[in-house]
Design an enzyme around this catalytic site. Sequence first.
Site, PDB file in Angstrom:
ATOM      1  N   SER A 573       0.839  -1.189   0.000  1.00 40.93           N
ATOM      2  CA  SER A 573       0.000   0.000   0.000  1.00 40.93           C
ATOM      3  C   SER A 573       0.882   1.250   0.000  1.00 40.93           C
ATOM      4  CB  SER A 573      -0.964  -0.037   1.185  1.00 40.93           C
ATOM      5  OG  SER A 573      -1.979   0.910   1.038  1.00 40.93           O
ATOM      6  N   ASP A 658      -9.821  -3.631  -5.485  1.00 43.20           N
ATOM      7  CA  ASP A 658      -9.227  -2.776  -4.463  1.00 43.20           C
ATOM      8  C   ASP A 658      -9.859  -1.378  -4.515  1.00 43.20           C
ATOM      9  OD1 ASP A 658      -7.587  -1.398  -2.694  1.00 43.20           O
ATOM     10  OD2 ASP A 658      -5.771  -2.417  -3.358  1.00 43.20           O
ATOM     11  N   HIS A 693      -8.064  -4.751  -1.423  1.00 46.69           N
ATOM     12  CA  HIS A 693      -6.834  -4.260  -0.815  1.00 46.69           C
ATOM     13  C   HIS A 693      -6.226  -5.259   0.167  1.00 46.69           C
ATOM     14  CE1 HIS A 693      -4.109  -0.911  -0.314  1.00 46.69           C
ATOM     15  NE2 HIS A 693      -4.205  -0.991   0.992  1.00 46.69           N
TER      16      HIS A 693
END
Length: 721
Positions: A573, A658, A693
């Site tokens: 991330s 995501d 995610h």
Amino acid sequence: MRKILFYTTAFSLIFATACKNDSMKNKGITPPIAEKIPVEIETHGDIRIDNYFWMRLSDQQKNAKVKDEQTTKTLDYLNAENDYYDQITSHTNNFKTSLFEEMKSRIKEDDESVPYKKNGYFYITKYEKGQQYPIYTRKKASLDAKEELLFDVNELAKGHDYFQLGGLNISQNNELAAFSVDTISRRQYVLHIKNLKTGKVYNDVITNTNGGSVWANDNKTLFYTKKDPVSLRSYKVFKHVLGTNESDDVEVYHESDETFGIGVAKTKSNDFIVIASYSTLSTEYRVLDANNPNGSFKIIQPRERNLEYSVSHYGDHFYLLTNKDGAKNFKLMKTPVDKTSKENWVDVIKHREDTLLEDVSIFKNYLVLEERTNGLNKIRIKRWDNTKDYYLPFDEETYTADVYSNPDFDTNTIRYSYNSMTTPSSVIDFNMDDQSKEIKKEQEVLGGKFDKNKYTSKRVWVAARDGKKIAISLVYRKDIEINENTPVLQYAYGSYGYTIPDGFSTTRLSLLDRGFVYVLAHIRGSEYLGRNWYEDGKLLKKKNTFNDFVDCSKFLIENNYTSANHLYAMGGSAGGLLMGAIANMNPELYNGIIAQVPFVDVISTMLDESIPLTTGEFDEWGNPKNKEYYDYIKSYSPYDQVKAKAYPNMLITTGYWDSQVQYWEPAKWVAKLREYKTDDNILLLHTNMDAGHGGASGRFDALKEVAKEYAFMLDLENKIE
């Protein structure tokens, strides 16, 4: 303004052989080369050309049953990259399977949590052998009572490629459970209500929520948060009455400031419903008597830029963890429940320059403080009458201790967890009166091979280029020889003030037992050394985060822990942004980089306020509509800074659904890297087409993803047995 410079109606994907793009090593297997359709993006008079903008799909395109040409083209590209990944890594398939089985063998499959007591019931989470998902149960009054099944998530998940149960919330009379479900992995939850006496799930269905909800004390009114359908920002709180339709729900608060998100909760005392409005630099709380759900919410303290606070309740006072009056490391204050504005706040725990106050837990007789000093977290126990004030003793050089699962207010026992890089996690009940403790559960590491005495961990301080000292935590087997040939995996995050804990990992043993050293770099952007450590790694100081990581890598090489031929980097991330930055800055330092769901198209994303998270993060990254921030962000944005140079071996992962870092960021990045890179190293993109995610939802499927990453590094090290 965006202007199409070139457009083709032939939406077929062009696959070509790249002369130097990682095909020479791989027996003639050629990578997919994405078609270039230049899009001109002009900002502040600066023009950027995005050749791969076409990869971006809207939610409507992704969800459409009949795919249009652009959707088909994008899916073809992602699938081609997945096929290429499968071909390049096919020789490791058996090894990936054995790694997965090895990791799985360490897990106690038929496991259950330590029960915690709330409102007269003991709540338990358990797993059964061979099952992917948890089972939630409870027992009334005593652990010897009959066990009630609340939810078997394995049954609920049948027929779904992805399934997440969230927001489990029990009414005050213990008869109703609100729960939420996400079957797409976009974190857009559907809220349901179940009668725990009859097992019936009511027809009350509430869509597009953030997953959480709160019962009022009348046991029929439910407060919940809705998401903006485009940006996915949590922006409205509604009130739902049991047995009515979603269309009848009453909006009780609308957060109109797009830089703020909201959530709804309940105080531990059960006396107040709380709406929290939050941004990076400011918070605002509203409270409502939980016994009067039709009343009006009252603001504690109106929002002010750079004023942050959170609210707990005890007796006649609200307790506020806040940075008021320049308390960068936060302090604890209190104010009467009927006089809540900031001029009424008084200190309970004063601000300290050397100690970050991270959290507080309030009990009838005790105040429990979670602090961090010199990077190490501590638990402080203090009686309200000031007759006791002490810290729990922890002996290891680096460790993690957390207070959790303490919903009971009238108790003298606190529950906390402890683990370190060599010590599996324990759940401990600590008697705050006599300071005795009982270990309720120790994490079992199965497989018959683990002995904590075979491993060692330590903390080393590295001098950054500007003179700051960066802590790195290391763990490795005692019997390995550390030298320039030692493989090292260096991990970091470095954003949002989040501090990665020095914790234990059963999966990591698969690297350590094969001779790896694992290094966690506590770089700026976290709060490892307090709030200043965070502020020195954000906005116009963001490059300190990247420089710190590189300086730690250079330290490891210069001090003979490893060499560039054996050093690997990993982050996810915002940590994936870190991976992209270091790949551009110092690619020569690493043999391999793994970037998980990486945030790499920073400038384009932060310019687009329709993308989830963008508006709420201007105070983290800067708003590129301001030229100073635009120029600075562009100077490090990984996608914009790809150049013609040699890059390390790279594995990049993403999730098609995501909502936090959209799949097209890593996909575009890989396409551009293929276009520019001058080396013949491996470059792989793998897209999980069923996840978002957080990756796969099942506990075993998640292990398979770890096995892919480890196999990538171990294959490069030629250590496959």
